[in-house]
Enzyme design. Sequence first.
Site, PDB file in Angstrom:
ATOM      1  N   ASN A 765       6.613  -3.056  -4.335  1.00 23.10           N
ATOM      2  CA  ASN A 765       8.084  -3.754  -5.133  1.00 23.10           C
ATOM      3  C   ASN A 765       7.808  -3.021  -6.901  1.00 23.10           C
ATOM      4  OD1 ASN A 765       8.194  -5.514  -3.318  1.00 23.10           O
ATOM      5  ND2 ASN A 765       6.356  -7.331  -3.696  1.00 23.10           N
ATOM      6  N   GLY A 814      -2.981  -5.285   6.317  1.00 25.98           N
ATOM      7  CA  GLY A 814      -2.629  -6.279   7.385  1.00 25.98           C
ATOM      8  C   GLY A 814      -2.882  -7.897   6.906  1.00 25.98           C
ATOM      9  N   SER A 820      -6.012  -3.558   8.771  1.00 24.42           N
ATOM     10  CA  SER A 820      -5.168  -2.852   8.041  1.00 24.42           C
ATOM     11  C   SER A 820      -5.030  -1.564   8.295  1.00 24.42           C
ATOM     12  CB  SER A 820      -6.027  -3.321   6.080  1.00 24.42           C
ATOM     13  OG  SER A 820      -5.832  -4.745   6.026  1.00 24.42           O
ATOM     14  N   HIS A 839       4.915  -1.585   3.990  1.00 22.95           N
ATOM     15  CA  HIS A 839       4.631  -2.213   3.606  1.00 22.95           C
ATOM     16  C   HIS A 839       3.417  -2.936   3.743  1.00 22.95           C
ATOM     17  CE1 HIS A 839       5.816  -6.048   2.761  1.00 22.95           C
ATOM     18  NE2 HIS A 839       5.465  -6.236   1.833  1.00 22.95           N
TER      19      HIS A 839
END
Length: 916
Positions: A765, A814, A820, A839
């Site tokens: 972000n 994940g 993940s 992401h």
Amino acid sequence: MTVPLKRIDKIRWEIPKFDKRMRVPGRVYADDVLLEKMKSDRTLEQAANVAMLPGIYKYSIVMPDGHQGYGFPIGGVAAFDVNEGVISPGGIGYDINCLAPGSKVLTEHGYWLKVEELPEKFKLQGVKVYNLDEGHNDTSNVAFVAEREVETGEMAVRVTTESGRIIEGSEDHPVLTPEGYVYLGNLKEGNLVIVYPFEGVEYEERKGVILDEDAFKDEDPQVLSFLREKGLVPLRWDDPRIGTIARILGFAFGDGYLGEMGGRLTLTFYGKEETLRELKKDLERLGISANLYVRESIETTSGHSEGKSLSIELRVTSRSFALFLEKLGMPRGKKTEKAYRVPGWILEAPLWVKRNFLAGLFAADGSIVEFKGNTPLPINLTQSKSDELAENLVEFLGDVAKLLAEFGIETTLYEVKSKKGVTYRLSIVGEDSIRTFVERINYEYDPEKKVKGLIAAAYLKLKERIVKEAHEAVKDDFPTFEEFAKERGYEGGFVAEKVVKVERVKPEYTKFYDIGVYHEAHNFIANGIVVHNCGVRLIRTNLTEKDVRPRIKQLVDTLFKNVPSGVGSQGRVRLHWTQIDDVLVDGAKWAVDNGYGWEEDLERLEEGGRMEGADPDAVSQRAKQRGAPQLGSLGSGNHFLEVQVVDKIFDPEVAKVYGLFEGQVVVMVHTGSRGLGHQVASDYLRIMERAIRKYRIPWPDRELVSVPFQSEEGQRYFSAMKAAANFAWANRQMITHWVRESFQEVFRQDPEDLGMSIVYDVAHNIGKVEEHEVDGKKVKVIVHRKGATRAFPPGHEAIPKIYRDVGQPVLIPGSMGTASYVLAGTEGAMKETFGSTCHGAGRVLSRKAATRQYRGDRIRQELLNRGIYVRAASMRVVAEEAPGAYKNVDNVVKVVSEAGIAKLVARMRPIGVAKG
């Protein structure tokens, strides 16, 4: 809005420029299943709105994990020219928490509007806020009004206090308590919440003119010119300052004097200094200057002798404004010798305007509310006149009594003895009438009267409810007013009330609402109750699953103990908010310099864990106060610590460079800048809302506020965002240190011997100034990545040297209990998506919907049956983060891999999870 889509290939879609305001098309990366979820909310509409912003290049991009966000979709990427483009907090990371429609928002003029009515009227309204730092009520203009759909099956939380106040909203809407803000869904019976006891009256709209230019046709032309310049003539009912004018006039009828002074018409007010200073603020809101003077007291215009003492007067020298008040009904000369009535326009006004007139009048001449034990004494309005004007005095006070009666307030009028002239007293009598007065009218300007009146309103409301429920008088152990004020009262007239009921209810409406305010307090008052950046890191070890599996419970419990987590969690390091400037400037370097990590760690972090140009002065005190105690903590929600096993290698060559091998145990950390980052976004949304009209930027969505990147506001926000990003890197660095300590505690080996190096740390972000190729030319852009990850290709100078030959590591977490991934950046990402990729998994169920569909204890047991040990601060968080609440991360990474905007390197499966 129906957003058209054109299929490019199996996993690429285009949003054509179907709206003439769109400057570029939209580009969506998704398979058919992922796209259907995007169609179910505002993801595609938000992407189209982003395409309308100035300076945008190529596309407004949505990644396969995209879903509806605030302004920008989460999983959105957009690049804007650094000179011609904009910057938007909503494009970097921000969320909203909401209230039910029908929630009454209190405004500065003592009337309330339903929260859903504010989008039409908010430009004109100032709302009441609670200034936490200074401990008093204050006023703020509204910055924005947000709304979101109630999700299918979503429940609301309804909280009832001991006096009967009710507030309803989403589970994550923050409410002020004596200990700080708490989510509605986390409140329990017996908790205290902060309330503002004043209830006011409902807003009533009125059209037409009160005072026109003809009223001044016989005056000096300069008078009319002055009043036109101030916007006071013609005076209309819908003027947003009409409440201010009414209460100034009310105070003037009590402690004001309009008359000649030194041959010049002057308006003068008398009273206590703090009262006149509040009045001065209202005059200044009208553009009228006034000066305070200390002078020896003489007999006042109301006829009361004050003896030889010092008094304060507030003098307005503007003859034009004095005439303005006279035309509105203010008598000229000594009021004890003049006949006058309550002005006709006040008698005809909406109730909320009458309320302001009365609050000003009683501030001047009304008595303060007093109690004898738990019984209120009458509130008196006393005025005097010369003997020959006795009848007029009775008529004037009769007008006031009629106004009060419209609020349901009973009064008695009687004569009192006086040495000079005639004196009458209008008394508000009876507990119900006194309670109604302090709840719906109260006092303005006089802080002492106002605060005591507010606390009295809370006290009498509570007393009334107890009497009604018990069907008898209050018992002897019911506190006196003084005891109640001491125990429950706060500065500014706020009061702590006990929660008596918390319910989950099915909403009978389709939308939730929220508002933002400019005031640094960032709160508002609804139904009487005060309401209100991220990244991932991967740490490797030289341990295998065989080494860790027997100790996984001990390891996760140790991680949970050593790394603070949960809603409002606080770090182990105690820094005062005035001490975190170095953290905001130096980021992870500050942490390493202070013993939290190794020097080599900094080489393996995006930006080296420190963005240049961060300015701590651009971060508000409130943001620092929120962030300081949270430094070194995980937080809650989707933030986690996860012990994982590398179970598949897709690219052995790249995996070897990253230090990954099959069967290896790694630790993934997902957290960010905590409350500091959220506050920075809140602060600058309000600042930009104020500035957006100045720059004439298109505003396709009220949530999509932005300013030119090169503007003063844009650069200041960018500096504050960098500071928040640095805070996040420092936060993850400190957590890394405690992760290493936890492994050392469990395995009895030094972290160095366990090979606990950082693989990489990415932000998802964030906004970055980068150079990219557009139409064959190199251009500098400000890339907004909201829920998206940088994915630079081999050879890029921004990548650490150890990885430069193979491309930047990209970390894709994940959902809890699912895989993940580690990916690598590609040239495809540079060409198509400004060096960006997905992401994570991306939600398909809101947290509220997940808690309805899943039970935390069952999810935890199911995961344990699969060999995954979960330790969480609450079972509710486990339910919120259930694997079924997210998109299939395998599908998400498959899309970006097929699109060539990232390359698969390794997959990890979890064996232990610590969550807030």
